[in-house]
Design a protein around this motif. Structure first.
Motif, PDB file in Angstrom:
ATOM      1  N   LEU A  32     -16.855  24.554 -92.694  1.00  0.00           N
ATOM      2  CA  LEU A  32     -17.568  23.527 -91.925  1.00  0.00           C
ATOM      3  C   LEU A  32     -18.818  23.053 -92.660  1.00  0.00           C
ATOM      4  O   LEU A  32     -19.047  21.850 -92.805  1.00  0.00           O
ATOM      5  CB  LEU A  32     -17.948  24.087 -90.551  1.00  0.00           C
ATOM      6  CG  LEU A  32     -18.676  23.129 -89.625  1.00  0.00           C
ATOM      7  CD1 LEU A  32     -17.769  21.964 -89.252  1.00  0.00           C
ATOM      8  CD2 LEU A  32     -19.128  23.849 -88.371  1.00  0.00           C
ATOM      9  N   SER A  35     -17.799  21.095 -95.782  1.00  0.00           N
ATOM     10  CA  SER A  35     -17.296  19.755 -95.451  1.00  0.00           C
ATOM     11  C   SER A  35     -18.424  18.811 -95.078  1.00  0.00           C
ATOM     12  O   SER A  35     -18.477  17.668 -95.549  1.00  0.00           O
ATOM     13  CB  SER A  35     -16.295  19.841 -94.295  1.00  0.00           C
ATOM     14  OG  SER A  35     -15.193  20.630 -94.647  1.00  0.00           O
ATOM     15  N   ASP A  36     -19.329  19.287 -94.231  1.00  0.00           N
ATOM     16  CA  ASP A  36     -20.442  18.450 -93.791  1.00  0.00           C
ATOM     17  C   ASP A  36     -21.319  18.041 -94.978  1.00  0.00           C
ATOM     18  O   ASP A  36     -21.681  16.874 -95.138  1.00  0.00           O
ATOM     19  CB  ASP A  36     -21.273  19.215 -92.749  1.00  0.00           C
ATOM     20  CG  ASP A  36     -22.397  18.370 -92.182  1.00  0.00           C
ATOM     21  OD1 ASP A  36     -22.125  17.240 -91.741  1.00  0.00           O
ATOM     22  OD2 ASP A  36     -23.557  18.843 -92.182  1.00  0.00           O
ATOM     23  N   THR A  37     -21.633  19.001 -95.840  1.00  0.00           N
ATOM     24  CA  THR A  37     -22.474  18.729 -97.002  1.00  0.00           C
ATOM     25  C   THR A  37     -21.759  17.821 -97.997  1.00  0.00           C
ATOM     26  O   THR A  37     -22.353  16.882 -98.535  1.00  0.00           O
ATOM     27  CB  THR A  37     -22.884  20.051 -97.687  1.00  0.00           C
ATOM     28  OG1 THR A  37     -23.516  20.888 -96.720  1.00  0.00           O
ATOM     29  CG2 THR A  37     -23.830  19.802 -98.847  1.00  0.00           C
ATOM     30  N   GLU A  39     -19.502  15.599 -97.407  1.00  0.00           N
ATOM     31  CA  GLU A  39     -19.475  14.224 -96.878  1.00  0.00           C
ATOM     32  C   GLU A  39     -20.807  13.515 -97.138  1.00  0.00           C
ATOM     33  O   GLU A  39     -20.839  12.333 -97.498  1.00  0.00           O
ATOM     34  CB  GLU A  39     -19.156  14.227 -95.384  1.00  0.00           C
ATOM     35  CG  GLU A  39     -17.756  14.677 -95.034  1.00  0.00           C
ATOM     36  CD  GLU A  39     -16.654  13.747 -95.524  1.00  0.00           C
ATOM     37  OE1 GLU A  39     -16.936  12.575 -95.847  1.00  0.00           O
ATOM     38  OE2 GLU A  39     -15.497  14.198 -95.585  1.00  0.00           O
ATOM     39  N   LYS A  40     -21.906  14.229 -96.968  1.00  0.00           N
ATOM     40  CA  LYS A  40     -23.230  13.625 -97.200  1.00  0.00           C
ATOM     41  C   LYS A  40     -23.419  13.293 -98.680  1.00  0.00           C
ATOM     42  O   LYS A  40     -23.933  12.219 -99.021  1.00  0.00           O
ATOM     43  CB  LYS A  40     -24.335  14.564 -96.711  1.00  0.00           C
ATOM     44  CG  LYS A  40     -24.406  14.648 -95.200  1.00  0.00           C
ATOM     45  CD  LYS A  40     -25.423  15.676 -94.741  1.00  0.00           C
ATOM     46  CE  LYS A  40     -25.414  15.765 -93.231  1.00  0.00           C
ATOM     47  NZ  LYS A  40     -26.175  16.883 -92.708  1.00  0.00           N
ATOM     48  N   LYS A  66     -31.580  14.816 -92.699  1.00  0.00           N
ATOM     49  CA  LYS A  66     -30.185  14.845 -93.136  1.00  0.00           C
ATOM     50  C   LYS A  66     -30.091  15.265 -94.602  1.00  0.00           C
ATOM     51  O   LYS A  66     -29.161  15.962 -94.996  1.00  0.00           O
ATOM     52  CB  LYS A  66     -29.535  13.477 -92.940  1.00  0.00           C
ATOM     53  CG  LYS A  66     -29.294  13.147 -91.491  1.00  0.00           C
ATOM     54  CD  LYS A  66     -28.641  11.802 -91.340  1.00  0.00           C
ATOM     55  CE  LYS A  66     -28.443  11.472 -89.872  1.00  0.00           C
ATOM     56  NZ  LYS A  66     -27.845  10.156 -89.678  1.00  0.00           N
ATOM     57  N   ALA A 140     -18.576  24.138 -85.011  1.00  0.00           N
ATOM     58  CA  ALA A 140     -19.416  22.939 -85.095  1.00  0.00           C
ATOM     59  C   ALA A 140     -20.301  22.822 -83.864  1.00  0.00           C
ATOM     60  O   ALA A 140     -21.499  22.515 -83.965  1.00  0.00           O
ATOM     61  CB  ALA A 140     -18.553  21.685 -85.250  1.00  0.00           C
ATOM     62  N   ASP A 144     -24.323  23.121 -83.764  1.00  0.00           N
ATOM     63  CA  ASP A 144     -25.177  22.101 -83.142  1.00  0.00           C
ATOM     64  C   ASP A 144     -26.128  22.728 -82.127  1.00  0.00           C
ATOM     65  O   ASP A 144     -27.306  22.361 -82.061  1.00  0.00           O
ATOM     66  CB  ASP A 144     -24.337  21.021 -82.451  1.00  0.00           C
ATOM     67  CG  ASP A 144     -23.652  20.092 -83.441  1.00  0.00           C
ATOM     68  OD1 ASP A 144     -24.053  20.084 -84.627  1.00  0.00           O
ATOM     69  OD2 ASP A 144     -22.726  19.364 -83.022  1.00  0.00           O
TER      70      ASP A 144
END
Length: 199
Positions: A32, A35-37, A39-40, A66, A140, A144
């Motif tokens: 997770l 993937s998040d990193t 994408e950024k 961000k 996720a 959060d």
């Protein structure tokens, strides 16, 4: 663990450094977070590649939340450096700049390709096992919630700090007023004026 090249070595070994950075991100972090990193970083990369003459896409503010989240992922800073980003302080603000020439876009393209490859691997694993997809969604949500808790905690700490600062300032001003009063010249004590009596 990737070999960390010095800046001089990096110029000759950037291909190995980019691949190592992505591998470290993939192996040292949860799917997770990776993937998040990823994408950024891909968004930052695509902004430069799709707008090569736009200077605004070649610098990022490190105070941006961000952007700061990118560096929570082990290996991400190393990858950013390997693809050509450098730390700078501009007008007393910490930033990362991509100041390479267009012929060096290959660094970004390789980074993008490697990130997409590993994102594909994660996607394939999730599709093969629906439980992992549900687990990823749960993680996720929990992430959060944790982030919200941390933000509330930080906000409470800032509020407490401001209250302490206000209290200290009020105490300081009260002390200064008392000292000013004590050091002010005193007028001699005069007896009360005698009122004439009506006759």
């Amino acid at each position: 663990m990737p070999h960390f090249w010095t800046p001089a070595e990096l110029e000759n070994h950037w291909t190995d450094a980019v691949v190592s950075g992505v591998e470290e991100m993939y192996t040292k972090n949860s799917p997770l977070l990776f993937s998040d990193t990823a994408e950024k970083i891909l968004k930052l990369t695509d902004n430069i590649l799709n707008n090569p003459t736009e200077l605004k896409y070649r610098q990022i503010r490190l105070r941006n939340e961000k952007i700061r989240d990118i560096f929570k992922c082990t290996g991400a800073e190393y990858l950013m450096t390997a693809t050509g980003w450098v730390n700078e302080v501009i007008k007393m603000e910490e930033k990362m700049l991509w100041d390479k020439t267009e012929k060096e876009f290959e660094r970004l393209r390789l980074g993008r390709s490697e990130l997409q490859k590993y994102l594909g691997t994660i996607k394939e694993k999730n599709e093969a096992d629906p439980k992992k997809k549900d687990d990823a969604a749960r993680r996720a949500i929990l992430q959060d919630i944790e982030q919200s808790k941390q933000q509330r905690s930080e906000a409470a700490e800032r509020k407490r700090q401001v209250q302490e600062d206000v209290k200290r300032l009020a105490e300081k001003r009260a002390l200064e007023a008392k000292q000013a009063e004590e050091s002010a010249p005193r007028l001699p004590h005069l007896p009360p004026a005698v009122q004439p009596q009506d006759q």
